[in-house]
Design an enzyme around this catalytic site. Sequence first.
Site, PDB file in Angstrom:
ATOM      1  N   GLN A 101      26.589 -99.782   4.246  1.00 19.18           N
ATOM      2  CA  GLN A 101      26.335-101.068   3.578  1.00 19.18           C
ATOM      3  C   GLN A 101      27.623-101.692   3.034  1.00 19.18           C
ATOM      4  OE1 GLN A 101      24.611 -98.258   3.088  1.00 19.18           O
ATOM      5  NE2 GLN A 101      22.514 -98.596   2.470  1.00 19.18           N
ATOM      6  N   ASP A 158      19.921 -98.278  -8.766  1.00 18.09           N
ATOM      7  CA  ASP A 158      18.525 -98.424  -8.318  1.00 18.09           C
ATOM      8  C   ASP A 158      17.546 -98.033  -9.419  1.00 18.09           C
ATOM      9  OD1 ASP A 158      20.167 -97.955  -5.697  1.00 18.09           O
ATOM     10  OD2 ASP A 158      18.288 -98.956  -5.160  1.00 18.09           O
ATOM     11  N   ARG A 161      17.029-104.725   1.630  1.00 23.45           N
ATOM     12  CA  ARG A 161      17.343-103.509   0.874  1.00 23.45           C
ATOM     13  C   ARG A 161      18.143-103.903  -0.358  1.00 23.45           C
ATOM     14  NH1 ARG A 161      21.939-104.748   0.431  1.00 23.45           N
ATOM     15  NH2 ARG A 161      22.368-102.707  -0.449  1.00 23.45           N
ATOM     16  N   GLY A 162      18.399-102.916  -1.235  1.00 24.74           N
ATOM     17  CA  GLY A 162      19.043-103.226  -2.510  1.00 24.74           C
ATOM     18  C   GLY A 162      17.948-103.410  -3.545  1.00 24.74           C
ATOM     19  N   ALA A 163      18.147-102.778  -4.715  1.00 29.29           N
ATOM     20  CA  ALA A 163      17.063-102.675  -5.698  1.00 29.29           C
ATOM     21  C   ALA A 163      16.458-104.022  -6.099  1.00 29.29           C
ATOM     22  CB  ALA A 163      17.590-101.943  -6.935  1.00 29.29           C
ATOM     23  N   LYS A 209      23.280 -95.380  -4.855  1.00 32.88           N
ATOM     24  CA  LYS A 209      23.538 -94.925  -3.482  1.00 32.88           C
ATOM     25  C   LYS A 209      24.335 -93.622  -3.457  1.00 32.88           C
ATOM     26  CE  LYS A 209      22.291 -96.218  -0.460  1.00 32.88           C
ATOM     27  NZ  LYS A 209      21.070 -95.602   0.105  1.00 32.88           N
ATOM     28  N   ARG A 250       9.651 -97.552  -0.635  1.00 30.90           N
ATOM     29  CA  ARG A 250      10.892 -96.843  -0.968  1.00 30.90           C
ATOM     30  C   ARG A 250      10.753 -96.318  -2.393  1.00 30.90           C
ATOM     31  NH1 ARG A 250      16.549 -99.225   0.628  1.00 30.90           N
ATOM     32  NH2 ARG A 250      17.057 -97.014   0.691  1.00 30.90           N
TER      33      ARG A 250
END
Length: 375
Positions: A205, A246, A57-59, A258, A100
């Site tokens: 996170q 993101d 995860r994470g852009a 987020k 996503r």
Amino acid sequence: MNVTVHGRTRHFRTVTFDVAANAVLLIEQRLLPHEFRIVPARDFRQTARAIKDMIVRGAGAIGATAAYGLAQGARAFRGRDLAKFLAHVETVYATLKAARPTAVDPVNAMNFVRAAMRAGETVEEQQALALATAEEFANEDVRHCEAIGQHGAKLIRSGMNVLTHCNAGWLAFVDIGSATAPMYAAQAQGRKFHVFCDETRPRSQGATLTAWELAQQKISHQVIADNAAGHLMQRGKIDLVIVGSDRTLGRTGEVANKIGTYTKAVLAARHGIPFYVAIPLSTIDWQIKSGFDIPIEERDESEVLGAWGMAGVAKSGARASRSPGRVYARVANPTSGALNPGFDVTPAELITGIITPAGILKPRELWGRRRELGG
Ligand code: MRU
């Protein structure tokens, strides 16, 4: 980033590719900070699933994963028919894109790979170009994060308290991170400072990933409940906020990040605290004209109604031998439902500056500098 597990220190990237097995290799982020494990995604559908289920995860990290996933899907095609190959690549692209919706990095990454593939005249040539370009994207992600660190480090002075939200660290990229890059660069320059990690409910996170990264890097830090930031700002305990993004709109300077980022930006403005957003160029969306048009991911209500954790972990990090491992605990009233938007949008006027690989810019400067920034 160097990771020390069971006393052994090694350098890892969040996302890599196993050429022989045609597999994308990922750090299983749902197990952190309690267990460090690399897992393979063996075909493009598994890779899309790993993005959707947040193994990765994470852009920036899902951008690189999508780039590798596109190459993986292209390389799995058997045959020489170019038209059939291109139709297959289209399916791979659409599957990875749907995993996503809010981060634009996967789309920018796959467009970069697809554009390079067009130079190939045969299926084989296009397959080779796909992998080489995915590697190039991953390497560029690392270079961009390094440059963000160099530009952003000057914002951090010794003695400062810095707030960050979610995880915009090396786990959210291929290496180094965006919001953490200035911290790592400032540390390398000998500065001592303290970081508050917003816990970042519902998936935590900040409490799990950012806190683990900073502990690995030996940076002084504490986890705070998401609701504690206003109180700390009011008491003068936060000097600077740095977050990731993101999707940053090149036309308006609005920033999707987020859920909870907008709240922190409003609080920072109320207290006159500088609020910075750190981004590589792959996070910029040059098309969308308003933050209201950014697709906001709605995730499962179970994330809000309960929490995941590791059972039987001592303060030292050791797990009891008979511990059941990763467990979900229901917290909310059993008959209640929940709403779970994953991201929010912060308007340009609340952002002091955007730390890019090309320097620190005002949000509304992006559009004027679009040629230089790849727009
Ligand atoms: O839902 P996540 O964990 O993928 O969300 C991650 C974030 O919101 C990060 O802050 C963001 O990706 C910016 S750093 C790449």
